[in-house]
Scaffold this motif. Structure first.
Motif, PDB file in Angstrom:
ATOM      1  N   ARG A  59      33.624  53.264  40.064  1.00  9.53           N
ATOM      2  CA  ARG A  59      34.015  54.484  39.355  1.00  9.53           C
ATOM      3  C   ARG A  59      35.518  54.416  39.124  1.00  9.53           C
ATOM      4  NH1 ARG A  59      30.391  59.390  40.152  1.00  9.53           N
ATOM      5  NH2 ARG A  59      32.284  60.441  39.491  1.00  9.53           N
ATOM      6  N   MET A  60      35.963  54.950  38.006  1.00 14.12           N
ATOM      7  CA  MET A  60      37.382  54.881  37.651  1.00 14.12           C
ATOM      8  C   MET A  60      38.254  55.519  38.737  1.00 14.12           C
ATOM      9  SD  MET A  60      37.952  53.279  34.744  1.00 14.12           S
ATOM     10  CE  MET A  60      39.419  53.971  33.977  1.00 14.12           C
ATOM     11  N   ALA A  61      37.830  56.642  39.306  1.00 17.42           N
ATOM     12  CA  ALA A  61      38.625  57.302  40.349  1.00 17.42           C
ATOM     13  C   ALA A  61      38.786  56.397  41.565  1.00 17.42           C
ATOM     14  CB  ALA A  61      37.985  58.630  40.739  1.00 17.42           C
ATOM     15  N   GLU A  62      37.718  55.726  41.966  1.00 14.28           N
ATOM     16  CA  GLU A  62      37.775  54.818  43.110  1.00 14.28           C
ATOM     17  C   GLU A  62      38.630  53.595  42.787  1.00 14.28           C
ATOM     18  OE1 GLU A  62      34.755  52.475  46.171  1.00 14.28           O
ATOM     19  OE2 GLU A  62      33.913  53.579  44.481  1.00 14.28           O
ATOM     20  N   LEU A  63      38.509  53.092  41.571  1.00 15.23           N
ATOM     21  CA  LEU A  63      39.311  51.953  41.140  1.00 15.23           C
ATOM     22  C   LEU A  63      40.794  52.307  41.148  1.00 15.23           C
ATOM     23  CD1 LEU A  63      39.504  49.064  40.097  1.00 15.23           C
ATOM     24  CD2 LEU A  63      38.989  49.941  37.800  1.00 15.23           C
ATOM     25  N   ALA A  64      41.135  53.512  40.705  1.00 17.69           N
ATOM     26  CA  ALA A  64      42.536  53.948  40.713  1.00 17.69           C
ATOM     27  C   ALA A  64      43.092  53.934  42.134  1.00 17.69           C
ATOM     28  CB  ALA A  64      42.667  55.333  40.096  1.00 17.69           C
ATOM     29  N   ASP A  65      42.303  54.449  43.079  1.00 20.11           N
ATOM     30  CA  ASP A  65      42.738  54.446  44.473  1.00 20.11           C
ATOM     31  C   ASP A  65      42.874  53.026  45.006  1.00 20.11           C
ATOM     32  OD1 ASP A  65      42.785  57.209  44.523  1.00 20.11           O
ATOM     33  OD2 ASP A  65      40.814  57.395  45.475  1.00 20.11           O
ATOM     34  N   ASN A  66      41.880  52.182  44.739  1.00 26.77           N
ATOM     35  CA  ASN A  66      41.893  50.802  45.237  1.00 26.77           C
ATOM     36  C   ASN A  66      43.011  49.969  44.639  1.00 26.77           C
ATOM     37  OD1 ASN A  66      39.643  51.353  46.772  1.00 26.77           O
ATOM     38  ND2 ASN A  66      38.210  50.342  45.407  1.00 26.77           N
ATOM     39  N   ALA A  67      43.321  50.199  43.375  1.00 26.91           N
ATOM     40  CA  ALA A  67      44.332  49.398  42.693  1.00 26.91           C
ATOM     41  C   ALA A  67      45.716  50.038  42.754  1.00 26.91           C
ATOM     42  CB  ALA A  67      43.920  49.171  41.236  1.00 26.91           C
ATOM     43  N   SER A  68      45.841  51.135  43.498  1.00 23.23           N
ATOM     44  CA  SER A  68      47.119  51.836  43.666  1.00 23.23           C
ATOM     45  C   SER A  68      47.761  52.186  42.327  1.00 23.23           C
ATOM     46  CB  SER A  68      48.081  51.020  44.532  1.00 23.23           C
ATOM     47  OG  SER A  68      47.531  50.793  45.805  1.00 23.23           O
ATOM     48  N   GLN A  69      46.963  52.776  41.445  1.00 24.45           N
ATOM     49  CA  GLN A  69      47.458  53.223  40.151  1.00 24.45           C
ATOM     50  C   GLN A  69      47.035  54.666  39.930  1.00 24.45           C
ATOM     51  OE1 GLN A  69      46.629  50.772  36.741  1.00 24.45           O
ATOM     52  NE2 GLN A  69      46.819  48.888  37.891  1.00 24.45           N
ATOM     53  N   SER A  70      47.832  55.398  39.177  1.00 20.01           N
ATOM     54  CA  SER A  70      47.427  56.748  38.810  1.00 20.01           C
ATOM     55  C   SER A  70      46.216  56.641  37.885  1.00 20.01           C
ATOM     56  CB  SER A  70      48.561  57.480  38.095  1.00 20.01           C
ATOM     57  OG  SER A  70      48.769  56.923  36.805  1.00 20.01           O
ATOM     58  N   ARG A  71      45.445  57.702  37.798  1.00 12.32           N
ATOM     59  CA  ARG A  71      44.267  57.677  36.928  1.00 12.32           C
ATOM     60  C   ARG A  71      44.661  57.495  35.473  1.00 12.32           C
ATOM     61  NH1 ARG A  71      39.940  61.825  39.734  1.00 12.32           N
ATOM     62  NH2 ARG A  71      40.151  60.892  41.799  1.00 12.32           N
ATOM     63  N   SER A  72      45.760  58.114  35.081  1.00 11.68           N
ATOM     64  CA  SER A  72      46.225  57.979  33.701  1.00 11.68           C
ATOM     65  C   SER A  72      46.636  56.538  33.397  1.00 11.68           C
ATOM     66  CB  SER A  72      47.409  58.924  33.476  1.00 11.68           C
ATOM     67  OG  SER A  72      47.976  58.709  32.215  1.00 11.68           O
ATOM     68  N   ARG A  73      47.415  55.948  34.286  1.00 13.99           N
ATOM     69  CA  ARG A  73      47.852  54.561  34.087  1.00 13.99           C
ATOM     70  C   ARG A  73      46.653  53.619  34.088  1.00 13.99           C
ATOM     71  NH1 ARG A  73      51.233  50.734  38.107  1.00 13.99           N
ATOM     72  NH2 ARG A  73      51.490  49.011  36.679  1.00 13.99           N
ATOM     73  N   LEU A  74      45.719  53.860  35.003  1.00 15.39           N
ATOM     74  CA  LEU A  74      44.521  53.027  35.072  1.00 15.39           C
ATOM     75  C   LEU A  74      43.732  53.098  33.770  1.00 15.39           C
ATOM     76  CD1 LEU A  74      42.584  51.248  36.823  1.00 15.39           C
ATOM     77  CD2 LEU A  74      41.343  53.368  37.234  1.00 15.39           C
ATOM     78  N   SER A  75      43.617  54.280  33.211  1.00 14.00           N
ATOM     79  CA  SER A  75      42.881  54.448  31.955  1.00 14.00           C
ATOM     80  C   SER A  75      43.507  53.617  30.836  1.00 14.00           C
ATOM     81  CB  SER A  75      42.839  55.924  31.574  1.00 14.00           C
ATOM     82  OG  SER A  75      42.106  56.092  30.396  1.00 14.00           O
ATOM     83  N   HIS A  76      44.831  53.648  30.749  1.00 15.14           N
ATOM     84  CA  HIS A  76      45.528  52.853  29.728  1.00 15.14           C
ATOM     85  C   HIS A  76      45.348  51.350  29.978  1.00 15.14           C
ATOM     86  CE1 HIS A  76      47.408  56.176  27.696  1.00 15.14           C
ATOM     87  NE2 HIS A  76      47.869  56.649  28.836  1.00 15.14           N
ATOM     88  N   THR A  77      45.453  50.956  31.239  1.00 18.98           N
ATOM     89  CA  THR A  77      45.296  49.540  31.574  1.00 18.98           C
ATOM     90  C   THR A  77      43.877  49.070  31.279  1.00 18.98           C
ATOM     91  OG1 THR A  77      46.969  49.810  33.302  1.00 18.98           O
ATOM     92  CG2 THR A  77      45.652  47.803  33.372  1.00 18.98           C
ATOM     93  N   CYS A  78      42.880  49.891  31.620  1.00 19.25           N
ATOM     94  CA  CYS A  78      41.488  49.526  31.334  1.00 19.25           C
ATOM     95  C   CYS A  78      41.235  49.455  29.828  1.00 19.25           C
ATOM     96  CB  CYS A  78      40.522  50.499  32.007  1.00 19.25           C
ATOM     97  SG  CYS A  78      40.264  50.116  33.758  1.00 19.25           S
ATOM     98  N   SER A  79      41.903  50.297  29.060  1.00 18.92           N
ATOM     99  CA  SER A  79      41.769  50.221  27.593  1.00 18.92           C
ATOM    100  C   SER A  79      42.250  48.866  27.088  1.00 18.92           C
ATOM    101  CB  SER A  79      42.554  51.344  26.919  1.00 18.92           C
ATOM    102  OG  SER A  79      41.962  52.593  27.183  1.00 18.92           O
ATOM    103  N   ARG A  80      43.369  48.381  27.625  1.00 18.88           N
ATOM    104  CA  ARG A  80      43.863  47.048  27.239  1.00 18.88           C
ATOM    105  C   ARG A  80      42.870  45.974  27.639  1.00 18.88           C
ATOM    106  NH1 ARG A  80      48.670  48.835  29.544  1.00 18.88           N
ATOM    107  NH2 ARG A  80      48.528  47.289  31.218  1.00 18.88           N
ATOM    108  N   LEU A  81      42.335  46.083  28.859  1.00 17.22           N
ATOM    109  CA  LEU A  81      41.363  45.093  29.332  1.00 17.22           C
ATOM    110  C   LEU A  81      40.075  45.150  28.508  1.00 17.22           C
ATOM    111  CD1 LEU A  81      41.927  45.450  33.176  1.00 17.22           C
ATOM    112  CD2 LEU A  81      42.494  43.457  31.755  1.00 17.22           C
ATOM    113  N   GLU A  82      39.676  46.338  28.085  1.00 16.60           N
ATOM    114  CA  GLU A  82      38.498  46.473  27.218  1.00 16.60           C
ATOM    115  C   GLU A  82      38.743  45.787  25.878  1.00 16.60           C
ATOM    116  OE1 GLU A  82      35.594  50.187  27.405  1.00 16.60           O
ATOM    117  OE2 GLU A  82      37.695  50.812  27.289  1.00 16.60           O
ATOM    118  N   SER A  83      39.932  45.983  25.321  1.00 13.62           N
ATOM    119  CA  SER A  83      40.230  45.370  24.017  1.00 13.62           C
ATOM    120  C   SER A  83      40.240  43.847  24.100  1.00 13.62           C
ATOM    121  CB  SER A  83      41.558  45.883  23.464  1.00 13.62           C
ATOM    122  OG  SER A  83      42.651  45.372  24.204  1.00 13.62           O
ATOM    123  N   LYS A  84      40.477  43.293  25.301  1.00 14.85           N
ATOM    124  CA  LYS A  84      40.438  41.844  25.525  1.00 14.85           C
ATOM    125  C   LYS A  84      39.034  41.369  25.879  1.00 14.85           C
ATOM    126  CE  LYS A  84      45.158  41.729  27.401  1.00 14.85           C
ATOM    127  NZ  LYS A  84      45.985  41.370  28.572  1.00 14.85           N
ATOM    128  N   GLY A  85      38.092  42.309  26.044  1.00 19.02           N
ATOM    129  CA  GLY A  85      36.717  41.953  26.405  1.00 19.02           C
ATOM    130  C   GLY A  85      36.524  41.637  27.878  1.00 19.02           C
TER     131      GLY A  85
END
Length: 153
Positions: A59-85
């Motif tokens: 879950r994104m909330a759990e990933l944010a905690d595990n990766a030590s990122q804010s939920r907002s920052r994680l969302s942006h980072t995941c968007s970049r990773l999604e665009s890379k497939g």
């Protein structure tokens, strides 16, 4: 107002060594991952956390905690990773507000390639320059730091 508990000279030296060393090490790891694999250190950490999760999804909330990122920052980072497939996202079937991040097969392959170089960087600039007993002390120290931070809420 009470006087702060100032650091003595040795504590100040050790604190600055930690700040300077960890900043420079993070910069080297980020530069190497970007130049060799097109990944930032925060993107790499997300791929690692997903690779270690059951079914390579969190879950994104759990990933944010595990990766030590804010939920907002994680969302942006995941968007970049999604665009890379490398990552996909989908809704949680039992929670309309919840979203899962999934490591794709392409993401896992990219992580496997990057991990080979990344571990060499970690060894060269961290593990191999620290005596084993000091490395164990660092592990104990930062386990205590993480615990204190978690307890503080």
């Amino acid at each position: 107002m009470s006087e702060p508990r100032w650091l003595d000279a040795a504590q100040q030296h050790d604190w600055r060594a930690f700040v300077d060393g960890s900043t420079r090490l993070s910069e080297i790891m980020d530069r190497d991952l970007k130049s060799k694999h097109g990944l930032s250190i925060s993107e790499y950490e997300i791929l690692v956390r997903l690779s270690e999760a059951p079914d390579r999804r969190l879950r994104m909330a759990e990933l944010a905690d595990n990766a030590s990122q804010s939920r907002s920052r994680l969302s942006h980072t995941c968007s970049r990773l999604e665009s890379k497939g490398l990552v996909s996202r989908d809704n949680c079937p039992n929670d309309k507000r919840g979203v899962y991040a999934n490591l794709t097969a392409e993401g896992y392959a990219a992580l496997e390639r990057a991990a080979r170089d990344h571990v060499e960087t970690v060894r060269t600039f961290f593990v191999d320059v620290i005596e084993p007993e000091d490395l164990a002390a660092i592990g104990r120290a930062f386990t205590a730091v993480i615990k204190r931070i978690a307890e503080s809420g």
